[in-house]
Scaffold this active site. Structure first.
Site, PDB file in Angstrom:
ATOM      1  N   LYS A  83       0.850  -1.186   0.000  1.00 39.77           N
ATOM      2  CA  LYS A  83       0.000   0.000   0.000  1.00 39.77           C
ATOM      3  C   LYS A  83       0.888   1.239   0.000  1.00 39.77           C
ATOM      4  O   LYS A  83       1.764   1.380   0.864  1.00 39.77           O
ATOM      5  CB  LYS A  83      -0.827  -0.009   1.289  1.00 39.77           C
ATOM      6  CG  LYS A  83      -2.316   0.145   1.095  1.00 39.77           C
ATOM      7  CD  LYS A  83      -2.965   0.079   2.467  1.00 39.77           C
ATOM      8  CE  LYS A  83      -4.431   0.330   2.383  1.00 39.77           C
ATOM      9  NZ  LYS A  83      -5.033   0.351   3.713  1.00 39.77           N
TER      10      LYS A  83
HETATM   11  C1  E4P Z   1      -8.455   1.075   3.666  1.00 36.88           C
HETATM   12  O1  E4P Z   1      -7.641   0.321   3.206  1.00 36.88           O
HETATM   13  C2  E4P Z   1      -8.308   1.763   4.947  1.00 36.88           C
HETATM   14  O2  E4P Z   1      -7.556   0.951   5.784  1.00 36.88           O
HETATM   15  C3  E4P Z   1      -9.616   2.002   5.665  1.00 36.88           C
HETATM   16  O3  E4P Z   1     -10.715   1.592   4.901  1.00 36.88           O
HETATM   17  C4  E4P Z   1      -9.739   3.376   6.261  1.00 36.88           C
HETATM   18  O4  E4P Z   1     -10.986   3.465   6.917  1.00 36.88           O
HETATM   19  P1  E4P Z   1     -11.329   4.624   7.961  1.00 36.88           P
HETATM   20  O5  E4P Z   1     -11.553   5.879   7.192  1.00 36.88           O
HETATM   21  O6  E4P Z   1     -12.570   4.137   8.632  1.00 36.88           O
HETATM   22  O7  E4P Z   1     -10.159   4.715   8.886  1.00 36.88           O
END
Ligand code: E4P
Length: 218
Positions: A83
């Site tokens: 990522k």
């Molecule tokens: C995606 O890969 C992220 O880890 C996640 O969906 C972020 O979500 P949040 O905005 O609830 O922290």
């Protein structure tokens, strides 16, 4: 549509994987901090449980350092997906890691132009954050629809739309309607997808009526 679970809690992942409905996992630095465990150890454990893509996020902000961290993380298992944030450096790292055969998830996407760039950089997944857009009064789901249209306009854009920052069962349904390839869902929301009061009520009635017949199935 594929279901990923958005957590670094290995016990939760093991439990959900038992349903056979889990296609992958996403983690982020906040989720790793919440787990309170060694990052690489957690990623290795998750990869041993789930065959599909497991996203592990780099901590560096400069392209060469991101690439180096990405290569280290990619050695953990063949299904590790690196990522990277949606910055110019992240896109450079995405290009290099993709060319090396590593899956890349470009994260923190908040508009369609960013998604277009990520696809041009060869991203395996683009992660538009629905909930965080809703939080500031915008329509996160509209972004999913826009990205879907743009990617479908060009045969060479093969990046999968991974609906992220999902906060509710409704977000999951709307992501599916908008044509997201994947939804990454917090464990609680994922478990809630099966629930409907009329299902429970109907089942209780069927069980009571069945009992009254005095029969067994054997
Ligand atoms: C995606 O890969 C992220 O880890 C996640 O969906 C972020 O979500 P949040 O905005 O609830 O922290």
């Amino acid at each position: 549509m594929k279901f990923f679970v958005d957590t670094a809690d290995v016990d939760e992942i093991r439990d959900l994987a038992d349903t056979g409905l889990l296609d992958g996992v996403t983690t982020n630095p906040t989720l790793i901090a919440k787990a309170g465990r060694d990052f690489k150890e957690v990623v290795a454990e998750i990869c041993a449980i789930v065959d599909g893509p497991v996203s592990a996020e780099v901590a560096a902000t400069e392209a060469d350092a991101m690439i180096s961290e990405g290569r280290t993380l990619a050695q953990i298992a063949g299904n590790v997906t690196i990522k990277v944030p949606l910055t110019w450096d992240g896109l450079k790292a995405c290009r290099t890691l993709t060319q090396e055969g590593t899956m890349v998830n470009v994260t923190l996407c908040f508009n369609a132009n960013q998604a277009l760039l990520a696809a041009k950089a060869g991203a395996t997944f683009i992660s538009p954050f629905i909930g965080r857009l809703d939080d500031i009064g915008l329509d996160g789901m509209e972004l999913i629809s826009e990205i879907r249209i743009i990617y479908d306009n060009y045969d060479d854009l093969t990046t999968q739309v991974l609906a992220a920052s999902i906060r509710s069962q409704n977000h999951v349904k709307l992501s599916a309607l908008a044509g997201a390839d994947v939804a990454t869902v917090p464990p609680g929301v994922l478990r809630g997808l099966v629930k409907h009061p009329l299902t429970d009520k109907g089942l209780n009635a069927f069980l009571a009526d069945w009992k009254s017949t005095g029969q067994t199935i054997s």
